[in-house]
Each structure stands twice: as C-alpha cells, then as structure tokens.
Design an enzyme around this catalytic site. Structure first.
Site, PDB file in Angstrom:
ATOM      1  N   CYS A  94     -57.354  23.137  -3.910  1.00 56.01           N
ATOM      2  CA  CYS A  94     -58.242  21.854  -4.535  1.00 56.01           C
ATOM      3  C   CYS A  94     -58.677  20.874  -4.003  1.00 56.01           C
ATOM      4  O   CYS A  94     -58.241  20.158  -2.582  1.00 56.01           O
ATOM      5  CB  CYS A  94     -57.431  20.755  -5.567  1.00 56.01           C
ATOM      6  SG  CYS A  94     -56.841  19.969  -4.816  1.00 56.01           S
ATOM      7  N   GLU A  95     -60.447  20.553  -4.039  1.00 54.53           N
ATOM      8  CA  GLU A  95     -61.116  19.053  -3.159  1.00 54.53           C
ATOM      9  C   GLU A  95     -61.421  18.344  -3.235  1.00 54.53           C
ATOM     10  O   GLU A  95     -61.394  17.447  -2.514  1.00 54.53           O
ATOM     11  CB  GLU A  95     -62.366  19.483  -3.784  1.00 54.53           C
ATOM     12  CG  GLU A  95     -63.593  19.476  -5.283  1.00 54.53           C
ATOM     13  CD  GLU A  95     -64.552  19.235  -5.686  1.00 54.53           C
ATOM     14  OE1 GLU A  95     -65.145  20.005  -4.883  1.00 54.53           O
ATOM     15  OE2 GLU A  95     -65.072  18.620  -6.074  1.00 54.53           O
ATOM     16  N   HIS A  96     -59.545  18.037  -3.983  1.00 55.01           N
ATOM     17  CA  HIS A  96     -58.985  16.063  -4.502  1.00 55.01           C
ATOM     18  C   HIS A  96     -58.142  15.537  -3.085  1.00 55.01           C
ATOM     19  O   HIS A  96     -57.993  15.061  -3.028  1.00 55.01           O
ATOM     20  CB  HIS A  96     -58.558  16.093  -6.029  1.00 55.01           C
ATOM     21  CG  HIS A  96     -59.649  16.542  -6.445  1.00 55.01           C
ATOM     22  ND1 HIS A  96     -59.757  17.520  -7.876  1.00 55.01           N
ATOM     23  CD2 HIS A  96     -61.143  15.810  -6.137  1.00 55.01           C
ATOM     24  CE1 HIS A  96     -60.906  16.820  -8.921  1.00 55.01           C
ATOM     25  NE2 HIS A  96     -61.620  16.035  -7.942  1.00 55.01           N
ATOM     26  N   HIS A  97     -56.910  16.808  -3.409  1.00 53.72           N
ATOM     27  CA  HIS A  97     -55.973  17.082  -2.144  1.00 53.72           C
ATOM     28  C   HIS A  97     -55.748  17.655  -1.217  1.00 53.72           C
ATOM     29  O   HIS A  97     -54.848  17.701  -0.157  1.00 53.72           O
ATOM     30  CB  HIS A  97     -55.049  17.392  -3.132  1.00 53.72           C
ATOM     31  CG  HIS A  97     -54.867  15.886  -4.273  1.00 53.72           C
ATOM     32  ND1 HIS A  97     -55.036  16.875  -5.537  1.00 53.72           N
ATOM     33  CD2 HIS A  97     -54.053  14.579  -4.498  1.00 53.72           C
ATOM     34  CE1 HIS A  97     -54.952  15.661  -6.703  1.00 53.72           C
ATOM     35  NE2 HIS A  97     -54.620  14.435  -5.682  1.00 53.72           N
ATOM     36  N   GLN A 135     -60.870  24.550  -9.833  1.00 55.49           N
ATOM     37  CA  GLN A 135     -61.280  25.523 -10.342  1.00 55.49           C
ATOM     38  C   GLN A 135     -61.869  25.908 -11.584  1.00 55.49           C
ATOM     39  O   GLN A 135     -61.923  26.847 -11.926  1.00 55.49           O
ATOM     40  CB  GLN A 135     -59.409  25.870 -11.238  1.00 55.49           C
ATOM     41  CG  GLN A 135     -59.202  27.074 -11.553  1.00 55.49           C
ATOM     42  CD  GLN A 135     -57.799  27.497 -12.461  1.00 55.49           C
ATOM     43  OE1 GLN A 135     -57.073  27.169 -12.140  1.00 55.49           O
ATOM     44  NE2 GLN A 135     -58.163  28.429 -13.238  1.00 55.49           N
ATOM     45  N   HIS A 163     -51.289  24.657  -9.487  1.00 54.51           N
ATOM     46  CA  HIS A 163     -51.690  24.071  -8.991  1.00 54.51           C
ATOM     47  C   HIS A 163     -50.742  23.226  -8.839  1.00 54.51           C
ATOM     48  O   HIS A 163     -49.733  22.213  -8.673  1.00 54.51           O
ATOM     49  CB  HIS A 163     -52.790  22.886  -9.241  1.00 54.51           C
ATOM     50  CG  HIS A 163     -53.890  23.510  -9.736  1.00 54.51           C
ATOM     51  ND1 HIS A 163     -55.497  23.379  -9.499  1.00 54.51           N
ATOM     52  CD2 HIS A 163     -53.914  24.690 -10.769  1.00 54.51           C
ATOM     53  CE1 HIS A 163     -55.832  23.955  -9.474  1.00 54.51           C
ATOM     54  NE2 HIS A 163     -55.303  24.431 -10.630  1.00 54.51           N
ATOM     55  N   CYS A 165     -50.822  20.431  -6.183  1.00 55.47           N
ATOM     56  CA  CYS A 165     -50.786  18.983  -7.030  1.00 55.47           C
ATOM     57  C   CYS A 165     -50.297  18.651  -8.305  1.00 55.47           C
ATOM     58  O   CYS A 165     -49.960  17.755  -8.446  1.00 55.47           O
ATOM     59  CB  CYS A 165     -52.311  18.416  -6.704  1.00 55.47           C
ATOM     60  SG  CYS A 165     -54.027  19.490  -6.916  1.00 55.47           S
TER      61      CYS A 165
HETATM   62 ZN   LIG Z   1     -55.291  18.302  -6.195  1.00 45.23          ZN
END
Ligand SMILES: [Zn+2]
Length: 203
Positions: A94-97, A135, A163, A165
């Site tokens: 994931c690009e956030h975490h 995703q 996920h 996260c």
């Molecule tokens: Zn994430």
C-alpha cells in the site's frame, strides 16, 4: 480513467535516483528512530536485506506492461468470446504505509484482433502489483493496460485482497477482504456479460 502512467519511466519521476548506500542509510535511520541500535549484530545486515527486498517488491517500476502484452499476442483464430484467468495470486504494497496487501485477481477480456499468451496476463498483474499501490488504482491500471495492449473490446478485473495495514494497524481486522472491480468496454455496457463474468469467477 486516471492519469496514472501505465509505463512510468523512473527517470522522469525522479530527478535523481538515490544510491544503494543512501537507501541502506535510510533503513538504519528508521531502525534507530524505532528505538533499536542499527549496529547491534542482529541488525547489522538488515539495511542490505531491506534494500534487496525493496528491489523485489518494487521491480515493477522498471517494467512495461504494454511492452509485455505487445510481445506476446496471437491471432484469436475465430475465438471471440470471453477469455478469463481466475485466481492469479499477487502481492503488493500500500502506498500509504508500504505495508503488504495480497490476494487474487480475476481478469477477463473480450478479444478483438489479439489474444495474449496466458502467462502475459499474470505478468501484467505482477508488474503493476510490484509498485506502491492502492488496490483501487491497481485494479484500474491492470484493466487499462489490457484494454490498450490487446485492443480488447472489453475488460473485467476483480481483485480480492487482505491488507496488512487493516490487520496490524488501527482497526485490527484480520479477516476482512477488500474486493475491487473495474469494467471497461463491453463489460461496462452489458450487464448480462458482467453477470457471466461474476458467475464464472464464482463457479
Ligand atoms: Zn496502508
């Protein structure tokens, strides 16, 4: 469609790619920031290993999905119905975490003048998965690449993933699967065709 590049050239995304030494130094900084000693024996080689792992996780930035499809198409020899690949497993981050998410993709297309060698479709999934992703964006990029690369009359992509996260961070949900869809062309216009895709995926 989004403005996400299907074939990003890393040279155009970054003015200067950091060196391997800088990447390993950044890992040392994160270890120290987490509260541990990057020089202790168990962690000494960790920056090298993490840099190697990132090289594998994100190898997709240097790969071109459209080139992959262009190299492998064949004449459909009169076949004009849906081609479906089920249960293509994938692993992404994931690009956030930069946390992993992984699951399966089901990809269908309606051929026009080209059908892809079957392994090519799985390669396209892998190329986009091995980048920092959401995703939703991953699902859309796979569909767009197959539509363009095969000049397909329609494309359907369904992805189901867990996920990390969600499992390990705030909400601690370990069993939730996130399911995303992208329908293009005939799959977007024709509800009966979408139903056939859904039934075939379940069946
Ligand atoms: Zn994430």
């Amino acid at each position: 469609m989004t403005n996400l590049p299907l074939s990003p050239n890393i040279a155009t995304l970054l003015p200067r790619r950091p060196s391997r030494t800088e990447a390993e130094e950044a890992v040392r900084t994160l270890i120290a920031w987490s509260g541990d000693n990057p020089a202790r024996p168990g962690l000494e080689k960790t920056p090298q290993r993490v840099a190697d792992a990132f090289g594998e996780y994100f190898v997709g930035y240097g790969q071109d999905a459209l080139a992959e499809l262009a190299g492998g198409f064949e004449e459909p020899s009169g076949y004009s119905d849906m081609v479906l690949l089920k249960d293509i497993s994938f692993e992404s981050h994931c690009e956030h975490h930069i946390a992993p998410f992984f699951g399966t993709a089901h990809v269908a297309y309606m051929p026009s003048t080209r059908v892809a060698g079957l392994s090519r479709i799985a390669r396209v999934v892998d190329i986009f998965a091995r980048r920092l992703q959401t995703q939703e964006a991953l699902t859309s990029q796979i569909a767009a690449a197959i539509e363009e690369g095969l000049q397909a009359k329609g494309v359907a992509v369904m992805m189901s993933a867990r996920h990390h996260c969600m499992a390990a961070r705030s909400v601690h949900q370990t069993r939730v699967a996130t399911v995303t869809f992208r329908f293009l062309g005939e799959f977007e216009r024709d509800a009966a065709l979408r139903d056939r895709f859904m039934a075939a995926v379940r069946g």
